[in-house]
Scaffold this motif. Structure first.
Motif, PDB file in Angstrom:
ATOM      1  N   CYS A  71       0.839  -1.203   0.000  1.00  0.00           N
ATOM      2  CA  CYS A  71       0.000   0.000   0.000  1.00  0.00           C
ATOM      3  C   CYS A  71       0.874   1.254   0.000  1.00  0.00           C
ATOM      4  CB  CYS A  71      -0.899  -0.014   1.227  1.00  0.00           C
ATOM      5  SG  CYS A  71      -1.971   1.422   1.376  1.00  0.00           S
ATOM      6  N   SER A 125       0.404   5.754  -0.063  1.00  0.00           N
ATOM      7  CA  SER A 125      -0.543   6.821   0.288  1.00  0.00           C
ATOM      8  C   SER A 125      -0.402   7.989  -0.691  1.00  0.00           C
ATOM      9  CB  SER A 125      -0.279   7.307   1.715  1.00  0.00           C
ATOM     10  OG  SER A 125      -1.186   8.308   2.061  1.00  0.00           O
ATOM     11  N   ARG A 173      -5.198   9.083   0.466  1.00  0.00           N
ATOM     12  CA  ARG A 173      -5.818   7.805   0.082  1.00  0.00           C
ATOM     13  C   ARG A 173      -4.727   6.758  -0.097  1.00  0.00           C
ATOM     14  NH1 ARG A 173      -8.870   6.024  -5.521  1.00  0.00           N
ATOM     15  NH2 ARG A 173      -9.330   3.886  -4.815  1.00  0.00           N
ATOM     16  N   ASN A 174      -4.974   5.577   0.461  1.00  0.00           N
ATOM     17  CA  ASN A 174      -4.035   4.455   0.328  1.00  0.00           C
ATOM     18  C   ASN A 174      -4.330   3.691  -0.955  1.00  0.00           C
ATOM     19  OD1 ASN A 174      -2.701   4.997   2.759  1.00  0.00           O
ATOM     20  ND2 ASN A 174      -4.237   3.827   3.928  1.00  0.00           N
TER      21      ASN A 174
END
Length: 497
Positions: free
Chosen positions: A159, A161, A165-166
């Protein structure tokens, strides 16, 4: 509304006029430029790309006063589109078509170059099973002693960022299949004994899977590629631990079963042969002949069973069994017979026969047999001869001892004893008289020697051995003389021994 979108995602832009009944159509603008005219109030972008990012707005057309009038444009909406991060790679080690329960496998999730993720996750059938705790560029997941439950589809993801938002990037799935191992084979030993003797034979048989390739191992090392192994002539070198396994060809993979339980082969040298002798003389009895056999084996204190085998002049073979090394039996009158013997001993629960003794040939003719009185007479004669031999030996030893010591003796002559030798001899030494006056006689030519003695009534002769070291030579005595007295004169004579 999201702060950022990724390529491939879809979005919907909805334009809502204040009076829908007056709307002729709706116009959509991107960065102030009209790009779409639609009767629909909803505009859908099914697959975003970075080229579709920008500020979006809308307006509507309505009929008023006989003409179409464009309304003011709406408030713009900014859409940011970024490319999805490159997918991580997931590698499975070892890479096999399937796995056997109990094996170990390893997953390795690697991020693209120059990428560092705060979180890396593993999923099995889309269910999270493992998550990293620190930022990493790669993350490994080891599974030891896998089982059938580990069968499934595995992925990993990381993931990043963007504007709060990831954005997630997931690897392609990788599937594994885990199967139970093949059944364990059984190694049989025939005959199934705890101990074997050199020269015997055994057969090892591995019972596994049909159409599989079987291996037999000795002390952990491969012995041969076969399900059966015949050893026709055991030697001490065959001592060891034996196991077996089989190999299956399954889905392109060679799968070996687990090893069978260990079978031990213990080989010893044959028991030493006994010695067969007669335990006593062959004796005539009323109904035939009595013979005592003595089968002697090492370590007489051990419990054994003895076997005797006889062969007569007609080649008839007879087997006899006894629990003692000495065996007495009575035979019918025959000319000769031969015997051999062997013994049986229990080792590790098995009764083992020894080698056979030498052949004992017994002549049973009448001339060779003795009755008890004859045997007693022979024993008495031998004893008497032995006693006589001992007595003679002691006598000779005593005589030799006496000859080695000095001795002296005296010889007394009575008066008027006549000499035994008629011819006078020359004196060898002077004479000593025991009584009266002693005179030394000087020879006067040849013939008899005369001297005058006044009162010698008897003569005592003293003789001593001349030398002590000549033990074996004849004794040499000194010379003596005797006197024959009369009233008128006396005559002296000398005699030598």
């Amino acid at each position: 509304m999201l702060p950022v979108y990724t390529s491939g995602e879809s979005i919907s832009i909805r334009c809502l006029p204040p009076n829908p009944s007056e709307v002729v159509h709706i116009q959509y603008f991107k960065d102030g430029k009209k790009f779409e005219i639609s009767l629909e109030k909803l505009y859908v972008i099914s697959s975003l790309s970075t080229g579709k990012k920008g500020n979006y707005s809308c307006g509507y057309m309505c009929n008023r006063y006989g003409r179409q009038i464009l309304s003011k444009t709406s408030q713009s909406v900014s859409i940011t589109v970024v490319d999805i991060p490159r997918a991580p790679s997931i590698i499975l080690t070892p890479k096999l078509p399937f796995y056997i329960a109990g094996e170990t496998i390893s997953f390795k999730c690697s991020l693209p170059e120059e990428s560092t993720a705060a979180i890396i996750q593993y999923f099995k059938n889309n269910q999270e099973i493992l998550k990293s705790k620190t930022p990493k560029t790669k993350f490994t997941y080891d599974v030891s002693n896998v089982s059938v439950k580990n069968t499934g589809s595995y992925t990993c993801q990381y993931c990043l960022s963007y504007s709060g938002r990831n954005i997630v990037s997931r690897s392609l799935p990788i599937s594994i299949t885990v199967e139970d191992p093949p059944s364990t084979p059984v190694l049989n030993l025939a005959p199934n004994l705890e101990i074997f003797v050199v020269g015997e034979s055994v057969v090892l048989t591995c019972h596994g899977f049909v159409n599989a390739r079987h291996n037999i191992y000795k002390d952990g090392l491969l012995l041969l590629n076969d399900f059966t192994h015949l050893i026709p002539n055991l030697r001490l070198s065959h001592n060891g631990n034996y196991t077996c396994a089989y190999i299956l060809d399954n889905k392109g993979r060679q799968v070996e079963s687990s090893r069978s339980e260990t079978v031990n082969i213990y080989v010893i040298d044959p028991l030493p042969a006994p010695t067969l002798t007669l335990g006593g003389p062959i004796v005539k009895v009323e109904d035939g002949i009595k013979v005592i056999l003595n089968c002697s084996a090492p370590d007489d204190e051990l419990l054994r069973t003895f076997y005797y085998f006889s062969t007569t002049e007609e080649n008839d073979v007879t087997n006899l069994t006894a629990f003692s090394a000495s065996f007495e039996l009575e035979l019918e009158p025959i000319s000769h017979i031969s015997y051999i013997c062997e013994y049986e001993q229990e080792l590790r629960g098995r009764k083992i026969r020894s080698r056979r003794s030498q052949t004992l040939y017994i002549q049973l003719s009448d001339g060779s047999l003795l009755s008890p009185p004859e045997i007693a007479g022979i024993i008495g004669a031998v004893s008497l001869l032995l006693c006589f031999t001992l007595a003679l030996w002691f006598y000779m030893k005593s005589k030799k001892y006496n000859r080695q010591n000095r001795f002296r003796f005296s010889w007394y002559w009575k008066e008027n004893q006549s000499p035994k030798i008629s011819h006078p001899l020359h004196p060898l030494c002077p004479v000593k008289k025991t009584e009266g006056t002693n005179q030394v006689v000087e020879p006067h030519g040849e013939g008899n020697k005369e001297t005058v003695s006044r009162s010698p009534s008897s003569l005592s002769i003293f003789t001593q051995k001349d030398t002590d070291d000549a033990i074996e030579k004849p004794m040499n005595f000194s010379t003596f003389h005797y006197e024959n007295q009369s009233e008128e004169h006396s005559t002296s004579k000398y005699t030598t021994f």
